[in-house]
Scaffold this motif. Sequence first.
Motif, PDB file in Angstrom:
ATOM      1  N   LEU A 116     107.352  82.475 -11.797  1.00  0.00           N
ATOM      2  CA  LEU A 116     108.574  82.235 -11.025  1.00  0.00           C
ATOM      3  C   LEU A 116     109.311  83.556 -10.839  1.00  0.00           C
ATOM      4  CD1 LEU A 116     110.484  80.154  -9.724  1.00  0.00           C
ATOM      5  CD2 LEU A 116     111.560  79.879 -11.964  1.00  0.00           C
ATOM      6  N   THR A 117     109.511  83.980  -9.596  1.00  0.00           N
ATOM      7  CA  THR A 117     110.101  85.285  -9.339  1.00  0.00           C
ATOM      8  C   THR A 117     111.372  85.176  -8.498  1.00  0.00           C
ATOM      9  OG1 THR A 117     109.183  85.965  -7.181  1.00  0.00           O
ATOM     10  CG2 THR A 117     107.694  86.046  -9.070  1.00  0.00           C
ATOM     11  N   SER A 118     112.210  86.185  -8.638  1.00  0.00           N
ATOM     12  CA  SER A 118     113.231  86.442  -7.631  1.00  0.00           C
ATOM     13  C   SER A 118     112.550  87.305  -6.563  1.00  0.00           C
ATOM     14  CB  SER A 118     114.427  87.171  -8.253  1.00  0.00           C
ATOM     15  OG  SER A 118     113.997  88.365  -8.865  1.00  0.00           O
ATOM     16  N   THR A 119     113.299  87.887  -5.646  1.00  0.00           N
ATOM     17  CA  THR A 119     112.712  88.832  -4.694  1.00  0.00           C
ATOM     18  C   THR A 119     113.576  90.080  -4.649  1.00  0.00           C
ATOM     19  OG1 THR A 119     113.918  88.020  -2.750  1.00  0.00           O
ATOM     20  CG2 THR A 119     111.802  86.959  -3.260  1.00  0.00           C
ATOM     21  N   SER A 120     112.948  91.201  -4.319  1.00  0.00           N
ATOM     22  CA  SER A 120     113.662  92.469  -4.206  1.00  0.00           C
ATOM     23  C   SER A 120     113.312  93.137  -2.888  1.00  0.00           C
ATOM     24  CB  SER A 120     113.287  93.409  -5.354  1.00  0.00           C
ATOM     25  OG  SER A 120     113.694  92.886  -6.598  1.00  0.00           O
ATOM     26  N   PHE A 121     114.225  93.958  -2.425  1.00  0.00           N
ATOM     27  CA  PHE A 121     113.964  94.710  -1.201  1.00  0.00           C
ATOM     28  C   PHE A 121     113.337  96.058  -1.520  1.00  0.00           C
ATOM     29  CE2 PHE A 121     115.045  97.216   2.540  1.00  0.00           C
ATOM     30  CZ  PHE A 121     114.663  96.350   3.550  1.00  0.00           C
ATOM     31  N   ILE A 122     113.886  96.751  -2.501  1.00  0.00           N
ATOM     32  CA  ILE A 122     113.424  98.103  -2.808  1.00  0.00           C
ATOM     33  C   ILE A 122     112.324  98.092  -3.869  1.00  0.00           C
ATOM     34  CG2 ILE A 122     114.125 100.337  -3.736  1.00  0.00           C
ATOM     35  CD1 ILE A 122     116.852  99.892  -2.401  1.00  0.00           C
ATOM     36  N   SER A 123     112.523  97.369  -4.950  1.00  0.00           N
ATOM     37  CA  SER A 123     111.528  97.326  -6.023  1.00  0.00           C
ATOM     38  C   SER A 123     110.285  96.544  -5.598  1.00  0.00           C
ATOM     39  CB  SER A 123     112.130  96.674  -7.269  1.00  0.00           C
ATOM     40  OG  SER A 123     111.145  96.467  -8.254  1.00  0.00           O
ATOM     41  N   ASP A 124     109.122  96.965  -6.097  1.00  0.00           N
ATOM     42  CA  ASP A 124     107.862  96.250  -5.856  1.00  0.00           C
ATOM     43  C   ASP A 124     107.513  95.299  -7.003  1.00  0.00           C
ATOM     44  OD1 ASP A 124     107.057  97.222  -3.330  1.00  0.00           O
ATOM     45  OD2 ASP A 124     106.357  99.093  -4.219  1.00  0.00           O
ATOM     46  N   GLU A 141     103.930  99.563   3.163  1.00  0.00           N
ATOM     47  CA  GLU A 141     103.131 100.153   4.243  1.00  0.00           C
ATOM     48  C   GLU A 141     102.926  99.193   5.413  1.00  0.00           C
ATOM     49  OE1 GLU A 141     100.217  98.926   0.871  1.00  0.00           O
ATOM     50  OE2 GLU A 141     102.188  99.921   1.062  1.00  0.00           O
ATOM     51  N   MET A 142     103.230  97.924   5.224  1.00  0.00           N
ATOM     52  CA  MET A 142     103.089  96.933   6.307  1.00  0.00           C
ATOM     53  C   MET A 142     104.377  96.746   7.102  1.00  0.00           C
ATOM     54  SD  MET A 142     100.923  93.764   4.692  1.00  0.00           S
ATOM     55  CE  MET A 142      99.259  93.949   4.031  1.00  0.00           C
ATOM     56  N   TRP A 143     105.485  97.333   6.651  1.00  0.00           N
ATOM     57  CA  TRP A 143     106.777  96.999   7.225  1.00  0.00           C
ATOM     58  C   TRP A 143     106.909  97.397   8.699  1.00  0.00           C
ATOM     59  CZ3 TRP A 143     111.293  97.989   3.240  1.00  0.00           C
ATOM     60  CH2 TRP A 143     111.072  97.172   2.115  1.00  0.00           C
ATOM     61  N   LYS A 144     106.414  98.568   9.065  1.00  0.00           N
ATOM     62  CA  LYS A 144     106.619  99.057  10.436  1.00  0.00           C
ATOM     63  C   LYS A 144     105.841  98.231  11.451  1.00  0.00           C
ATOM     64  CE  LYS A 144     107.843 103.830   9.350  1.00  0.00           C
ATOM     65  NZ  LYS A 144     107.490 105.270   9.525  1.00  0.00           N
ATOM     66  N   ARG A 176     116.818 102.353   6.847  1.00  0.00           N
ATOM     67  CA  ARG A 176     115.846 103.457   6.776  1.00  0.00           C
ATOM     68  C   ARG A 176     114.459 102.933   6.411  1.00  0.00           C
ATOM     69  NH1 ARG A 176     113.253 106.552   3.316  1.00  0.00           N
ATOM     70  NH2 ARG A 176     114.127 105.482   1.483  1.00  0.00           N
ATOM     71  N   LEU A 177     114.406 102.039   5.429  1.00  0.00           N
ATOM     72  CA  LEU A 177     113.121 101.517   4.988  1.00  0.00           C
ATOM     73  C   LEU A 177     112.496 100.587   6.030  1.00  0.00           C
ATOM     74  CD1 LEU A 177     114.001 100.762   1.258  1.00  0.00           C
ATOM     75  CD2 LEU A 177     112.473 102.550   2.097  1.00  0.00           C
ATOM     76  N   MET A 178     113.315  99.785   6.693  1.00  0.00           N
ATOM     77  CA  MET A 178     112.790  98.824   7.659  1.00  0.00           C
ATOM     78  C   MET A 178     112.524  99.430   9.026  1.00  0.00           C
ATOM     79  SD  MET A 178     115.077  95.420   6.777  1.00  0.00           S
ATOM     80  CE  MET A 178     114.344  94.428   8.071  1.00  0.00           C
ATOM     81  N   HIS A 179     113.377 100.402   9.440  1.00  0.00           N
ATOM     82  CA  HIS A 179     113.304 100.912  10.816  1.00  0.00           C
ATOM     83  C   HIS A 179     113.214 102.435  10.902  1.00  0.00           C
ATOM     84  CE1 HIS A 179     114.420  96.819  11.943  1.00  0.00           C
ATOM     85  NE2 HIS A 179     115.453  96.895  11.132  1.00  0.00           N
TER      86      HIS A 179
END
Length: 255
Positions: free
Chosen positions: A74-82, A116-119, A201-204
């Motif tokens: 069971l996880t939360s989610t993060s934007f920056i952390s993997d 690496e899949m974000w763009k 910056r990370l997304m776009h």
Amino acid sequence: MNSPVDRARNILVVASEEGGAELLSSMIKAKANKNYFFCMEEPATKIFAGKIRRMDLVDLDFINSNRRSIDLVLTSTSFISDHERRAISLAKKNKVKVASVLDHWIGYRQRFLPREMWKNIPVTWMNQLPDEVWVADRSAFEIVQKEKFPMNKIFRTNNQYLDDMSLLFENEENRKKGPIIKPKNDIKILYISEPVSEEARLMHADPKFRGFTEVDIVKAILQFLLENYKMTNLKFRFRLSPNDPPDKYDKLITG
């Protein structure tokens, strides 16, 4: 509707960032009659420690070595952390059921995809999702629909953290009942910082993708206050994001 916690006995809880940790830790605290193991990063560790009396801490390799005995990751989610992304990947690889709870309103696909899949998000992006994705409010439910998440994976639950906070404030109000004290004629402002420039910056690949940054917002607020209010009766407080450096706005304030 039952939660994934209700349907499992041995549960590995994985969290990293603050928002997800608050929601997930409140959910775990409300379901104490389970065997929990915890794989944490800061600031999640401190948040869980403030609510959960005893934590059996493990690392992510626990999934590999205990895949037959774990009922649920069971996880939360993060934007920056993997951290959570790696847990989801390991759980799927070991055929362990995995569910994630969303606590935010942006970057839903990115929260489950390698950076690496974000763009150029592939058409197969849904393969990266956990078995279940849990949303805790109506807005989040609408967003996952717009983002075209497979609805057979989406489940709605209550926001246990907000339920806990509501009860806390209600109890505090009852405790303080007495003569009504007229409040001082002060203006109190709480600014809750969100690192939107880093997310952009990370997304776009552009910190000003939205046309502004969080620093621009603070500049505009301070300029408005200086032009329209007497600063002697004004209290302006910052609530920094855990991802913000402590001195992020110091130059603006002292300048």
